[in-house]
Design a protein around this motif. Sequence first.
Motif, short mmCIF file in Angstrom:
data_model
loop_
_atom_site.label_atom_id
_atom_site.label_comp_id
_atom_site.label_asym_id
_atom_site.label_seq_id
_atom_site.Cartn_x
_atom_site.Cartn_y
_atom_site.Cartn_z
N LEU A 52 0.83 -1.21 0.00
CA LEU A 52 0.00 0.00 0.00
C LEU A 52 0.86 1.26 0.00
O LEU A 52 0.58 2.23 -0.71
CB LEU A 52 -0.92 -0.01 1.22
CG LEU A 52 -1.98 -1.12 1.28
CD1 LEU A 52 -2.74 -1.05 2.59
CD2 LEU A 52 -2.94 -1.01 0.12
N SER B 221 2.24 0.60 -8.89
CA SER B 221 1.87 -0.76 -8.51
C SER B 221 2.90 -1.77 -9.00
O SER B 221 3.10 -2.82 -8.36
CB SER B 221 0.48 -1.11 -9.08
OG SER B 221 0.49 -1.00 -10.49
N ALA C 31 -2.57 -6.51 -2.56
CA ALA C 31 -2.55 -5.09 -2.18
C ALA C 31 -1.56 -4.31 -3.05
O ALA C 31 -1.85 -3.18 -3.50
CB ALA C 31 -2.21 -4.94 -0.71
N THR D 72 -2.68 -1.22 -5.97
CA THR D 72 -2.43 0.13 -5.44
C THR D 72 -1.47 0.85 -6.39
O THR D 72 -0.27 0.60 -6.36
CB THR D 72 -1.83 0.06 -4.02
OG1 THR D 72 -2.68 -0.71 -3.18
CG2 THR D 72 -1.69 1.46 -3.45
N HIS E 219 -9.18 5.11 -0.78
CA HIS E 219 -8.82 3.93 -1.59
C HIS E 219 -7.99 2.95 -0.76
O HIS E 219 -8.20 1.73 -0.85
CB HIS E 219 -8.03 4.38 -2.83
CG HIS E 219 -7.53 3.24 -3.68
ND1 HIS E 219 -8.27 2.70 -4.72
CD2 HIS E 219 -6.39 2.50 -3.62
CE1 HIS E 219 -7.58 1.71 -5.26
NE2 HIS E 219 -6.44 1.56 -4.62
N THR F 157 -9.00 -0.82 0.19
CA THR F 157 -8.09 -1.92 -0.14
C THR F 157 -7.79 -2.75 1.10
O THR F 157 -7.67 -3.98 1.01
CB THR F 157 -6.78 -1.36 -0.73
OG1 THR F 157 -7.07 -0.55 -1.86
CG2 THR F 157 -5.85 -2.49 -1.15
#
Length: 812
Positions: A424, A432, A467, A471, A479, A483
């Motif tokens: 995250l 990501s 995750a 992300t 958000h 998540t």
Amino acid sequence: MGIAPNHSSLLPKTTHRISRKWSGRAVIGITFVCLISSLSIRFYSEPRLDIGTFVDQDLRSPKSIEATDIEATRQAKEIAKQQVIPVYRSNPEFDASAVKHLEELLQVGDNLRISSGNLPYVDRQILSDDVQRYLRRISEPEWVQLQDKANKLATNVSNQGSISSAITSAINRDKESPSVALAELTTYKLNALPQDYQRLLNKITEVRRAYAMTQDKAAKGPEMFRDRLLEMSNEEWENCKKLTRQALLDVQSAGIVAGLPDDMLLKRLTNLSNLPINEDHRMMAIALIRSTVKPNLTIDYVGTTERAIKASESVQTQRVALQVGDLIVKGGEKITERQFVILDELKMTQRQVNIKRLVLLTLTTALAFGIFGYANQRWQYLLKVKLHVKDLLALGIVCTGSTLATVIMAPNMLVFVPLASMGLIIGSFYSSRLALLITLLISGLLTIAISANLLSLAPVLVGAIVAAAITNRPLTRSHLAATGLLVGFLQASVYIAIAIIAGSTPPVLMAITALQYASGGIIAAIVALGAIPYLEHIAYALTPFRLAELANLDRPLLRLLVTETPGTFQHTLFVANLAEAAARELGADTTLVRTGTLYHDIGKTLRPEYFIENQMGQPNPHDLLNDPWESAQIVKEHVSGGIKLAQKYHLPEMLQAFIPEHQGTIAITYFYCQAQKRSDRVYESDFRYVGPIPQSRETGIVMLADACEAALRSLGTDTTLEAAKSLLMRIFETRWNDGQLKDCSLTWEDLDRIAPVFIKVWQERNHGRIKYPNLANKLDPSGSALPDHLCETNDLETSASQTAVPKKIALK
């Protein structure tokens, strides 16, 4: 992403590069050592004789000792927890519900009594209560027979002349009729007028009819009313209601535990002191309370758990006395947890450094660092990130903290490990793809470090990978919270699937553990949201949340830009629109581009009058100076001064990079040409910005947008698209040939894609308008108010309607 600027330094550029290079290597080396140290905690003193190890010979105590008996201690703690008295919490809603239920039952009783005729239904001086009860319930033949007997007895009394002796003799002769009812009825007949006696008979007949109908209703109603209610007098019923209400309140205020056995509840109600004295009335009151009482004490699980934990912690460690030579583990058996603790206290577990596992972990970590380094050097475009020294430091902190927490919390607390927070955080700062790469590498290292608990770690690893994958620089903090919920659900689902396949976990334990895994996902989101603000002061990169905060026009620097340099602010907004559209077309960071563009010209607030967009028709100060060298220096100072302003207001370095890099090392051509006309000894370096040239796609896009803004403003609305694109491509080519774009990863194909985007934004900003008549310009240039004669038509109906409005102005 731009580099960290330090333009006030007099050191050569190569010196800065060497410094950054060695700083990066130092950060990587420290991170490597920290990761190895965290992952290999268990290998420094690993017991050779561990739990579950077979021993080939008897292990006996070498000395007398009182060792810890872990099983006895665990049992004592469990017993202490079980013996804890639960903590209860009162619920007033249940008390109100019980009172309401009782009032409903009492209302039913009132209705039954009213329909049957209240007792007494005639004056007690005429008929006693017992007689009135008797007359209601006897059958119709018995009622007729009783009337005949009363008539005969009254006739005999009249003949004999003595009322009392006659009635007494009649009663004695007829033993089958209730003497009291016959006597009272006869007495009233003799003493009352005939019409009053008949009225009494009619009343009794009416009450008997109502009583019979009410008996049928009572038989279908509440059981406690069937035998007792209708036989009570009004006073007895009111007293019973009052005492029953009070008794219910007393019982509820004392508290009723859910699940209290019926016999215990009945015993408690029977012992109440404020119930009616009459046995029948008392039984009815108990029945009413028993049917309406509500359990109002619920277990306070939090309070009970806290009390149980305190009771468990208060239990002293149980110890077992061992003498020299006492058998601890029999040869050929596995070492249990209890035996392991005893052996460890006797220093018989043969603890040593696990060299093989340490070497394996070191080599694997080195391989992971090699993969990461190769990806950072070769796949920057694919990872969508260019890391700086501060970014490496932030990544080192996140990865080391995550691995250390996982190793320390294993195996007992693995369900709560917030490993997903790593993905995250990295996904919020960078991308990501980078988050997924790092999460996969760390996951591989963790499987080696705590391989004994791999099944317990599997749900956490799956949650962390998902995750990281989803992300990608989210725009809102919500958000991350969402998540976290998804990760918690996923971890719980993976655990349940593993438990079902294994098939040895009780359903209750499975549900509890699944909830613990779910809470781990929520904890990961909380950790990420709490850590990001602190990491933003360490990392070079910025999250979209922070960029959105910095783009607020109420920030001190932007407020200064708006108030001191309104012309520059309008220029900045147009450049921001151009750059953001281009960044979106190329897949660059639009949030970073827009926020960076807002700050790229803040240096102009120091001397705004020297920039044409702020002169507003006033004389140009450069004409008064009449010195191209000094003018060029003033213009260049909007970069160096902007950097000093940014540092003064603690603007993040990533945004500071837009200030010098949007100009790069381009020449201030106008003043350079002016200087050449005046002297033969002109050095081009005096008229070039210090730089550096753009180091990222984002700053390169802003450079092109800034260069094209003035050219696009100069174009008329009748300019063709081909001419506009040709103009932009010439500007792009100038920057390209000047070497300004060589370090920012922009290709010529990218420039060819940017040009139409710039033209589209320009068209949207300079849309066409209707040209109103010349006379309209004298009255209202917008055309919303025109003289009547310009709007006249030959349509008679239209002319007639216009006479209804004022003569001078035609409304919209």
